[in-house]
Motif scaffolding. Structure first.
Motif, PDB file in Angstrom:
ATOM      1  N   ALA A  11      -0.285  88.121-108.165  1.00 15.05           N
ATOM      2  CA  ALA A  11      -1.327  88.896-107.500  1.00 15.05           C
ATOM      3  C   ALA A  11      -0.796  89.519-106.216  1.00 15.05           C
ATOM      4  CB  ALA A  11      -2.522  87.997-107.210  1.00 15.05           C
ATOM      5  N   GLY A  12       0.012  88.735-105.461  1.00 18.27           N
ATOM      6  CA  GLY A  12       0.600  89.263-104.240  1.00 18.27           C
ATOM      7  C   GLY A  12       1.579  90.389-104.513  1.00 18.27           C
ATOM      8  N   ASP A  13       2.371  90.243-105.570  1.00 21.53           N
ATOM      9  CA  ASP A  13       3.328  91.287-105.937  1.00 21.53           C
ATOM     10  C   ASP A  13       2.614  92.572-106.331  1.00 21.53           C
ATOM     11  OD1 ASP A  13       5.422  89.562-105.458  1.00 21.53           O
ATOM     12  OD2 ASP A  13       5.563  88.902-107.542  1.00 21.53           O
ATOM     13  N   ALA A  27       4.682  94.064-117.340  1.00 21.42           N
ATOM     14  CA  ALA A  27       4.469  92.650-117.033  1.00 21.42           C
ATOM     15  C   ALA A  27       5.565  92.115-116.113  1.00 21.42           C
ATOM     16  CB  ALA A  27       4.427  91.840-118.320  1.00 21.42           C
ATOM     17  N   ARG A  28       5.173  91.227-115.209  1.00 22.24           N
ATOM     18  CA  ARG A  28       6.141  90.572-114.324  1.00 22.24           C
ATOM     19  C   ARG A  28       6.567  89.249-114.957  1.00 22.24           C
ATOM     20  NH1 ARG A  28       6.862  92.635-109.154  1.00 22.24           N
ATOM     21  NH2 ARG A  28       5.319  94.201-108.527  1.00 22.24           N
ATOM     22  N   HIS A  29       7.729  89.240-115.565  1.00 19.11           N
ATOM     23  CA  HIS A  29       8.219  88.013-116.181  1.00 19.11           C
ATOM     24  C   HIS A  29       9.687  87.754-115.846  1.00 19.11           C
ATOM     25  CE1 HIS A  29      10.084  90.823-118.929  1.00 19.11           C
ATOM     26  NE2 HIS A  29       8.908  91.260-119.330  1.00 19.11           N
ATOM     27  N   THR A  30      10.282  88.565-114.958  1.00 21.01           N
ATOM     28  CA  THR A  30      11.685  88.400-114.590  1.00 21.01           C
ATOM     29  C   THR A  30      11.799  87.399-113.447  1.00 21.01           C
ATOM     30  OG1 THR A  30      12.181  90.678-115.242  1.00 21.01           O
ATOM     31  CG2 THR A  30      13.776  89.577-113.818  1.00 21.01           C
ATOM     32  N   GLY A  31      12.477  86.286-113.711  1.00 22.07           N
ATOM     33  CA  GLY A  31      12.661  85.245-112.711  1.00 22.07           C
ATOM     34  C   GLY A  31      14.001  85.352-112.016  1.00 22.07           C
ATOM     35  N   ARG A  32      14.359  84.286-111.285  1.00 18.59           N
ATOM     36  CA  ARG A  32      15.578  84.327-110.473  1.00 18.59           C
ATOM     37  C   ARG A  32      16.847  84.458-111.309  1.00 18.59           C
ATOM     38  NH1 ARG A  32      14.655  79.189-106.648  1.00 18.59           N
ATOM     39  NH2 ARG A  32      13.694  78.490-108.596  1.00 18.59           N
ATOM     40  N   PHE A  33      16.963  83.640-112.381  1.00 21.44           N
ATOM     41  CA  PHE A  33      18.190  83.730-113.170  1.00 21.44           C
ATOM     42  C   PHE A  33      18.261  85.055-113.924  1.00 21.44           C
ATOM     43  CE2 PHE A  33      20.717  83.219-117.033  1.00 21.44           C
ATOM     44  CZ  PHE A  33      21.926  82.818-116.468  1.00 21.44           C
ATOM     45  N   ALA A  34      17.115  85.513-114.445  1.00 22.54           N
ATOM     46  CA  ALA A  34      17.108  86.783-115.175  1.00 22.54           C
ATOM     47  C   ALA A  34      17.487  87.940-114.260  1.00 22.54           C
ATOM     48  CB  ALA A  34      15.734  87.030-115.796  1.00 22.54           C
ATOM     49  N   SER A  35      17.038  87.893-113.002  1.00 22.62           N
ATOM     50  CA  SER A  35      17.395  88.941-112.043  1.00 22.62           C
ATOM     51  C   SER A  35      18.887  88.901-111.741  1.00 22.62           C
ATOM     52  CB  SER A  35      16.589  88.761-110.747  1.00 22.62           C
ATOM     53  OG  SER A  35      16.843  89.804-109.841  1.00 22.62           O
ATOM     54  N   PHE A  36      19.413  87.680-111.519  1.00 20.42           N
ATOM     55  CA  PHE A  36      20.855  87.531-111.327  1.00 20.42           C
ATOM     56  C   PHE A  36      21.614  88.007-112.555  1.00 20.42           C
ATOM     57  CE2 PHE A  36      24.449  84.812-112.545  1.00 20.42           C
ATOM     58  CZ  PHE A  36      25.363  85.130-111.547  1.00 20.42           C
ATOM     59  N   ALA A  37      21.105  87.664-113.738  1.00 19.56           N
ATOM     60  CA  ALA A  37      21.783  88.022-114.992  1.00 19.56           C
ATOM     61  C   ALA A  37      21.867  89.530-115.161  1.00 19.56           C
ATOM     62  CB  ALA A  37      21.067  87.391-116.183  1.00 19.56           C
ATOM     63  N   MET A  89      11.448  97.553-100.072  1.00 20.69           N
ATOM     64  CA  MET A  89      10.824  98.488-101.008  1.00 20.69           C
ATOM     65  C   MET A  89      11.037  98.011-102.442  1.00 20.69           C
ATOM     66  SD  MET A  89      11.682 102.207 -99.397  1.00 20.69           S
ATOM     67  CE  MET A  89      11.181 102.600 -97.728  1.00 20.69           C
ATOM     68  N   PRO A  90      10.289  97.014-102.871  1.00 21.44           N
ATOM     69  CA  PRO A  90      10.454  96.458-104.220  1.00 21.44           C
ATOM     70  C   PRO A  90       9.763  97.314-105.276  1.00 21.44           C
ATOM     71  CG  PRO A  90       8.731  95.272-103.049  1.00 21.44           C
ATOM     72  CD  PRO A  90       9.277  96.280-102.081  1.00 21.44           C
ATOM     73  N   VAL A  91      10.331  98.499-105.506  1.00 22.51           N
ATOM     74  CA  VAL A  91       9.719  99.473-106.409  1.00 22.51           C
ATOM     75  C   VAL A  91      10.766  99.964-107.405  1.00 22.51           C
ATOM     76  CG1 VAL A  91       8.376 101.604-106.542  1.00 22.51           C
ATOM     77  CG2 VAL A  91       8.263 100.212-104.479  1.00 22.51           C
ATOM     78  N   THR A 254       9.686  91.842-111.607  1.00 15.69           N
ATOM     79  CA  THR A 254      10.259  90.614-111.067  1.00 15.69           C
ATOM     80  C   THR A 254       9.235  89.889-110.199  1.00 15.69           C
ATOM     81  OG1 THR A 254      12.449  91.651-111.027  1.00 15.69           O
ATOM     82  CG2 THR A 254      12.153  89.670-109.686  1.00 15.69           C
ATOM     83  N   ASN A 255       9.189  88.575-110.322  1.00 16.90           N
ATOM     84  CA  ASN A 255       8.332  87.759-109.467  1.00 16.90           C
ATOM     85  C   ASN A 255       8.986  87.586-108.099  1.00 16.90           C
ATOM     86  OD1 ASN A 255       6.229  87.130-111.407  1.00 16.90           O
ATOM     87  ND2 ASN A 255       7.722  85.827-112.438  1.00 16.90           N
TER      88      ASN A 255
END
Length: 504
Positions: A11-13, A27-37, A89-91, A254-255
């Motif tokens: 909701a904040g994102d 949909a926001r489903h990208t987590g920390r490892f997926a972002s790194f990956a 700027m997370p866009v 991304t979350n």
């Protein structure tokens, strides 16, 4: 078990995204490892080193690998700077969004177009690597221009189908491939060092050998239209350690992107830099005669096969193919997202078609089709070239250097206007990091004065002319005001307000 705070973060994102004038479309489903990956897969040391090691042997000799640590430090400084902007700027649209909102939409459009041309050609360069330098050894066949073109075209098509059908499955494939690449590259490096040492094939002298490159003028900076032999070795790191900012192009999926994305970018550069250098040292030690190896079109694969035997090398080369496929997949994903983001703002040619999210697959389906068609056309244009790989590699190294330089300059000019968000700030390290980034980028761009990059410059010029023509059309039809970013005024207000509250 799911994270109970994920709904609150989501909701904040979404509220954060709304400040930029956009509603949540994917949909926001990208987590920390997926972002790194995503960031690590784009860098892909397996891809970059397999692609360019042969070129370094011919231009700089084995001693050229010592340019790698310097390039990694330079690119890490750039990653810190870009990460700071990405946190503010997370866009989706990364450099296009940053330049449009902090400088002006016209400059933003130019950087967006340059980014698009880079992504369109680098995906071809990466997939071309599978067909030209790995599969011929893996499957034991003599590559030809026609076969290489056909295999590359098929790989591009497979990646586009996966991206068009499911973002979630694309990320799962990439996560698995990155995990395999991390484990596989460590195993490959250790095996090369151990087996070469046991068999007595380790040649320490290779680490300081110039190979077949003439000693005269080897360490010079070169002339007005040429770079010195050792200086050209920097292109190994400059080509490989790029694309880490791709994590920022999935910011809207991304979350907690303000925190996750910049860390993923920097972690990818560090992991790639350390592991890549150790692997380069291992390969060079086991290379045997570097002069003879320089004549091979598949030098890395040849060293692996000679040192580890056909059975082990087959398994490891399969890992490399998977890593390169994932690299191309992430590049295409990044290019598709950029196309969609610019189309969402009604400023990409044919934007009415490319700004849609498929209601069935929840992906930018039409933008994916456009991107793969363009990639196939670029491939066709280079299919008859005898030095296609070098030309593709040159253009794919030049373009990100231009993008990074423009973005770092933007940060230099606007950094005092960016509010501190407490999630990713350079603090007292800001000035030294900026100095390193600027010096590195000036030096890197100077390398492209070498006459061997004339075809790469030609590609850049052609694509810029096409982009300038369309930009002229947009300005004539809408004017500068018609190119204003969505909710631009509110963003300026937020920046001014937060910057004001930060002052004593």
């Amino acid at each position: 078990m799911s994270d109970p705070s994920s709904g609150v973060r989501g909701a904040g994102d979404e509220a954060e995204l709304a400040q930029f004038g956009y509603s949540q479309s994917m949909a926001r489903h990208t987590g920390r490892f997926a972002s790194f990956a995503v960031a690590f897969a784009f860098v892909s040391i397996a891809t970059g080193i397999f692609t360019t090691y042969g070129a370094v042997l011919n231009s700089s000799g084995p001693v050229g690998i010592w340019t790698w640590p310097i390039a990694v430090v330079g690119q890490l400084a750039v990653a810190f700077v870009l990460g700071t902007i990405a946190s503010r700027m997370p866009v989706t649209g990364y450099a296009y969004q940053w330049m449009s909102r902090l400088a002006n939409p016209v400059l933003g459009w130019i950087i967006g177009w340059i980014s698009f041309t880079f992504l369109a050609i680098v995906v071809v360069a990466v997939d071309y690597t599978i067909a030209s330098t790995v599969l011929p050894v893996l499957l034991d066949y003599q590559g030809s221009g026609t076969v290489t073109w056909g295999v590359t075209a098929a790989v591009l098509l497979a990646q586009s189908v996966l991206l068009a059908l499911s973002t979630k499955w694309s990320e799962r494939v990439n996560n698995g491939a990155v995990s395999l690449e991390l484990v596989g590259m460590v195993a490959l490096t250790v095996l090369l060092l151990v087996v070469a040492a046991v068999r007595g094939d380790m040649n320490v002298g290779n680490l300081v050998s110039k190979g077949a490159v003439a000693a005269e003028g080897f360490w010079s900076f070169g002339g007005w239209t040429s770079a010195g032999p050792w200086m050209l070795g920097f292109l190994l790191g400059a080509f490989t350690i790029v694309g880490f900012e791709s994590a920022a192009n999935l910011a809207e999926e991304t979350n907690d992107p303000e925190r996750v994305v910049p860390r993923a970018m920097c972690q990818a550069v560090i992991a790639s830099g350390v592991l890549g250098f150790v692997f380069l040292v291992a390969v060079t030690l086991a290379a045997g005669d570097p002069v003879a190896l320089a004549t091979s079109s598949t030098p890395i694969a040849d060293v692996i096969k000679h040192t580890l035997g056909s059975a082990v090398s087959t398994l490891l080369l399969l890992m490399v193919v998977i890593a390169i496929f994932a690299c191309g997949l992430v590049i295409m994903m990044t290019g598709v997202r950029l196309t969609w983001a610019m189309s969402r703002d009604e400023r990409f040619p044919g934007w009415q078609q490319w700004n849609r999210i498929s209601p069935r697959f929840h992906t930018p389906l039409r933008a994916t089709v456009l991107f793969v068609v363009l990639a196939e056309l670029i491939l066709a244009a280079f299919s008859q070239s005898s030095d296609a790989l070098f030309t593709l590699f040159g253009a794919a190294t030049l373009l990100p250097a231009v993008i990074y330089a423009a973005t770092v300059v933007l940060y230099l000019v606007k950094r005092k206007e960016l509010p501190v968000n407490g999630k990713f700030d350079l603090g007292a390290w800001e000035k030294p990091i900026l100095v390193v980034a600027v010096v590195w980028l000036v030096f890197e761009l100077a390398l492209f004065r070498d006459a061997s990059f004339k075809d790469a410059w030609l590609y850049v010029i052609v694509m810029v002319v096409i982009g300038a023509t369309y930009l002229g059309y947009l300005l004539a039809r809408r004017g500068r005001r018609g190119l204003a970013m969505p909710d631009q005024h509110s963003i300026d207000a937020v920046l001014d307000e937060e910057a004001g509250t930060a002052r004593p």
